[in-house]
Design a protein around this motif. Structure first.
Motif, mmCIF file in Angstrom:
data_model
loop_
_atom_site.group_PDB
_atom_site.id
_atom_site.type_symbol
_atom_site.label_atom_id
_atom_site.label_comp_id
_atom_site.label_asym_id
_atom_site.label_seq_id
_atom_site.Cartn_x
_atom_site.Cartn_y
_atom_site.Cartn_z
ATOM 1 N N TYR A 88 -1.391 -0.172 -3.382
ATOM 2 C CA TYR A 88 -0.309 -0.695 -4.433
ATOM 3 C C TYR A 88 -1.410 -1.304 -4.514
ATOM 4 N N PHE A 89 -0.796 -1.692 -6.046
ATOM 5 C CA PHE A 89 -1.669 -2.503 -7.062
ATOM 6 C C PHE A 89 -0.602 -4.201 -7.752
ATOM 7 N N LEU A 90 -0.571 -4.872 -8.196
ATOM 8 C CA LEU A 90 0.342 -5.849 -8.938
ATOM 9 C C LEU A 90 -0.507 -5.440 -10.235
ATOM 10 N N ALA A 149 -8.308 6.005 -7.991
ATOM 11 C CA ALA A 149 -8.515 4.582 -7.261
ATOM 12 C C ALA A 149 -8.598 4.590 -6.417
ATOM 13 N N ASP A 150 -9.159 3.368 -5.364
ATOM 14 C CA ASP A 150 -9.101 2.661 -4.604
ATOM 15 C C ASP A 150 -8.188 0.940 -4.867
ATOM 16 N N CYS A 151 -7.091 1.029 -3.874
ATOM 17 C CA CYS A 151 -6.649 -0.149 -3.695
ATOM 18 C C CYS A 151 -5.581 -0.925 -2.967
ATOM 19 N N ASP A 152 -6.512 -1.999 -1.869
ATOM 20 C CA ASP A 152 -6.244 -2.549 -1.145
ATOM 21 C C ASP A 152 -5.370 -3.475 -0.988
ATOM 22 N N GLY A 153 -4.829 -3.700 -1.532
ATOM 23 C CA GLY A 153 -3.238 -4.484 -1.778
ATOM 24 C C GLY A 153 -3.344 -5.880 -1.837
ATOM 25 N N LEU A 154 -2.429 -6.810 -1.822
ATOM 26 C CA LEU A 154 -2.849 -8.520 -1.581
ATOM 27 C C LEU A 154 -2.623 -8.856 -3.154
ATOM 28 N N GLN A 206 -5.646 -7.491 -5.153
ATOM 29 C CA GLN A 206 -6.885 -7.021 -6.225
ATOM 30 C C GLN A 206 -6.408 -6.138 -7.231
ATOM 31 N N MET A 207 -7.067 -6.097 -8.156
ATOM 32 C CA MET A 207 -6.415 -4.828 -8.885
ATOM 33 C C MET A 207 -7.588 -3.859 -8.569
#
Length: 142
Positions: free
Chosen positions: A100-102, A122-127, A129-130
């Motif tokens: 997920y991303f914010l 895309a790849d989403c590492d969380g935290l 990060q876009m």
């Protein structure tokens, strides 16, 4: 849970409660969300934000990763909603979880950004990060 005696040297989650009619000390169990230890044996204190306790605990326990306690005096840590994450001892779920991303277009820093699922390319590492494009895709950084 009441105890007939308590000691200022014990870490048992009880506090001294003087019986005004007899002057005798008696132990009173701290309610859930509160604690008592050596330094505060005469009173039960609320757990800080980001921690919780069950009844009669000597210490509050920090919420584990992925959980939070928004208010002082919490008796349990709540799980973060889907797409959100929290570090240990958090009072809110302020990060995106992996995958997920914010989305900054969905709110503001005061109200918070909405957590969105990662796009398929895309790849989403969380935290905070876009999303990053996966190999073979490009991203618009304008």
């Amino acid at each position: 849970m009441k105890r007939p005696f308590c000691s200022r040297n014990s870490n048992d989650g009880t506090c001294d409660d003087n019986d005004n009619s007899t002057g005798a000390k008696r132990c009173t169990a701290c309610d859930a969300g509160k604690f008592s230890n050596n330094a505060t044996a005469w009173q039960c204190l609320p757990c800080a934000k980001g921690s919780a306790s069950f009844s009669s605990q000597a210490l509050c326990v920090l919420c584990e990763a992925g959980k939070f306690a928004k208010l002082e005096g919490s008796f349990a840590c709540d799980a973060c909603p889907t797409g959100r994450d929290a570090s240990p001892g958090s009072s809110s779920c302020s990060y995106a979880s992996e995958g997920y991303f914010l989305d900054p277009s969905s709110g503001n820093r005061t109200r918070g950004f909405q957590s969105m699922p990662c796009p398929t390319d895309a790849d989403c590492d969380g935290l905070r990060q876009m999303p990053r494009p996966v190999k073979g895709f490009w991203g618009d950084r304008s």
